[in-house]
Scaffold this active site. Structure first.
Site, PDB file in Angstrom:
ATOM      1  N   LYS A 156      27.183 -21.919   7.561  1.00  0.00           N
ATOM      2  CA  LYS A 156      27.575 -20.514   7.322  1.00  0.00           C
ATOM      3  C   LYS A 156      27.059 -19.649   8.483  1.00  0.00           C
ATOM      4  CE  LYS A 156      27.819 -21.682   2.505  1.00  0.00           C
ATOM      5  NZ  LYS A 156      27.795 -21.278   1.112  1.00  0.00           N
ATOM      6  N   GLU A 186      34.071 -17.871   0.667  1.00  0.00           N
ATOM      7  CA  GLU A 186      33.479 -16.674   1.271  1.00  0.00           C
ATOM      8  C   GLU A 186      34.467 -15.987   2.206  1.00  0.00           C
ATOM      9  OE1 GLU A 186      29.991 -18.685   2.715  1.00  0.00           O
ATOM     10  OE2 GLU A 186      29.367 -19.007   0.639  1.00  0.00           O
ATOM     11  N   GLU A 243      35.162 -26.685  -4.117  1.00  0.00           N
ATOM     12  CA  GLU A 243      33.902 -25.958  -4.242  1.00  0.00           C
ATOM     13  C   GLU A 243      34.032 -24.886  -5.317  1.00  0.00           C
ATOM     14  OE1 GLU A 243      31.577 -26.298  -0.270  1.00  0.00           O
ATOM     15  OE2 GLU A 243      32.843 -24.526  -0.181  1.00  0.00           O
ATOM     16  N   GLY A 248      25.667 -21.849  -3.737  1.00  0.00           N
ATOM     17  CA  GLY A 248      24.459 -21.089  -3.441  1.00  0.00           C
ATOM     18  C   GLY A 248      23.726 -20.605  -4.691  1.00  0.00           C
ATOM     19  N   SER A 256      25.872 -26.488  -4.206  1.00  0.00           N
ATOM     20  CA  SER A 256      24.510 -26.911  -4.533  1.00  0.00           C
ATOM     21  C   SER A 256      24.300 -28.425  -4.469  1.00  0.00           C
ATOM     22  CB  SER A 256      24.086 -26.345  -5.896  1.00  0.00           C
ATOM     23  OG  SER A 256      24.159 -24.925  -5.874  1.00  0.00           O
TER      24      SER A 256
HETATM   25  P1  13P Z   1      25.540 -24.498  -1.145  1.00  0.00           P
HETATM   26  O1  13P Z   1      25.397 -25.981  -0.850  1.00  0.00           O
HETATM   27  O2  13P Z   1      24.478 -23.668  -0.492  1.00  0.00           O
HETATM   28  O3  13P Z   1      25.729 -24.245  -2.596  1.00  0.00           O
HETATM   29  O4  13P Z   1      26.906 -24.037  -0.423  1.00  0.00           O
HETATM   30  C1  13P Z   1      28.057 -24.744  -0.681  1.00  0.00           C
HETATM   31  C2  13P Z   1      29.090 -24.321   0.287  1.00  0.00           C
HETATM   32  O5  13P Z   1      29.613 -23.214   0.201  1.00  0.00           O
HETATM   33  C3  13P Z   1      29.455 -25.255   1.365  1.00  0.00           C
HETATM   34  O6  13P Z   1      30.616 -24.840   2.005  1.00  0.00           O
END
Ligand code: 13P
Length: 250
Positions: free
Chosen positions: A11, A96, A166, A172, A212
């Site tokens: 990210k 996102e 996802e 997150g 996660s």
């Molecule tokens: P997390 O592993 O921090 O939950 O994020 C997942 C994600 O958005 C991967 O693209």
């Protein structure tokens, strides 16, 4: 046989110096075969990644690109330039980007075409909100996202591409979909690919779970029949944690 993928998605984290430190820490420790380790990083860090990946079993991913190769598009990243520098994958349609930057299914489809045209592979993200899941709309929403994203893409190209499921409520939040929930939706996506294309394409396309994923739950997720890997945010940023994920089957 589908080769599993462990893909980090950093990210908007890490500068080039931090990237260099991460790469030094994982040098010589990635699996040589059996798993494809990938790091998706901010555009400013990709140069370091591509140099490193010349000598190490690491593939590289951009986190976004535009759908035109060049032109007056201030602030955008050219898929052709990414390809020229040796990038392997581009993550597209991350929740996102959909949520904060207004990316639509149509944009994502155009980007998928641009990425394939430039000899890279898209990692096409999809996923439902908690409200959609609770309303029983998750499957139709996710399969709709996939149908729109792959419009006009050939079976041959899709078979090489990657899809990442996802669920937004698991990103997150520390809240992982259970391995059974993840398997269930990933299976639905594979069936959708079979209905849009054919059984062979559905059998070849790699479908990851993201949300996660961490060293403590990766084995269970990976034991599921349809789950071919993880797209990992938080747990991909620490070298030891990324190495533990990439070596999940050791
Ligand atoms: P997390 O592993 O921090 O939950 O994020 C997942 C994600 O958005 C991967 O693209």
């Amino acid at each position: 046989m589908r080769t599993p993928i462990i893909a980090g998605n950093w990210k908007m984290n890490k500068n080039p110096q931090e990237t260099q430190e991460f790469l030094e820490a994982i040098k010589g420790k990635l699996p040589e075969s059996g798993v494809e380790a990938v790091i998706g990083a901010p555009a400013i860090d990709l140069n370091a990644l591509t140099w490193f990946s010349k000598d190490e079993p690491l593939k590289t991913a951009a986190e976004n690109c535009y759908f035109e190769d060049a032109g007056a598009f201030t602030g955008e990243t050219s898929p052709k330039a990414l390809s020229d520098m040796g990038i392997d994958y581009v993550i597209i349609g991350h929740s996102e980007r959909r949520q904060y930057f207004g990316e639509t299914d149509e944009d994502i489809n155009k980007k998928a075409h641009a990425i394939l045209k430039n000899n890279m592979l898209p990692m096409i993200c999809c996923g439902e909100t908690l409200e959609q899941r609770e309303a029983g709309d998750a499957e139709s929403w996710v399969t709709g996202q996939i149908e729109n994203a792959v419009k006009g893409i050939s079976a041959e190209d899709l078979a090489k591409s990657v899809i990442a499921y996802e669920p937004i409520w698991a990103i997150g939040t520390g809240k992982t979909a259970t391995a059974d929930q993840a398997q269930e939706m990933v299976h639905v996506i594979r069936e959708k690919v079979a209905s849009l294309y054919d059984a062979d394409t559905a059998d070849k396309v790699r479908i990851l779970y993201g949300g996660s994923v961490k060293p403590a739950n990766v084995k269970e997720l990976m034991s599921k029949e349809d789950i071919d890997g993880g797209l990992v945010g938080g747990a991909s940023m620490d070298p030891e944690s990324f190495l533990a994920l990439a070596n999940f089957n050791k």
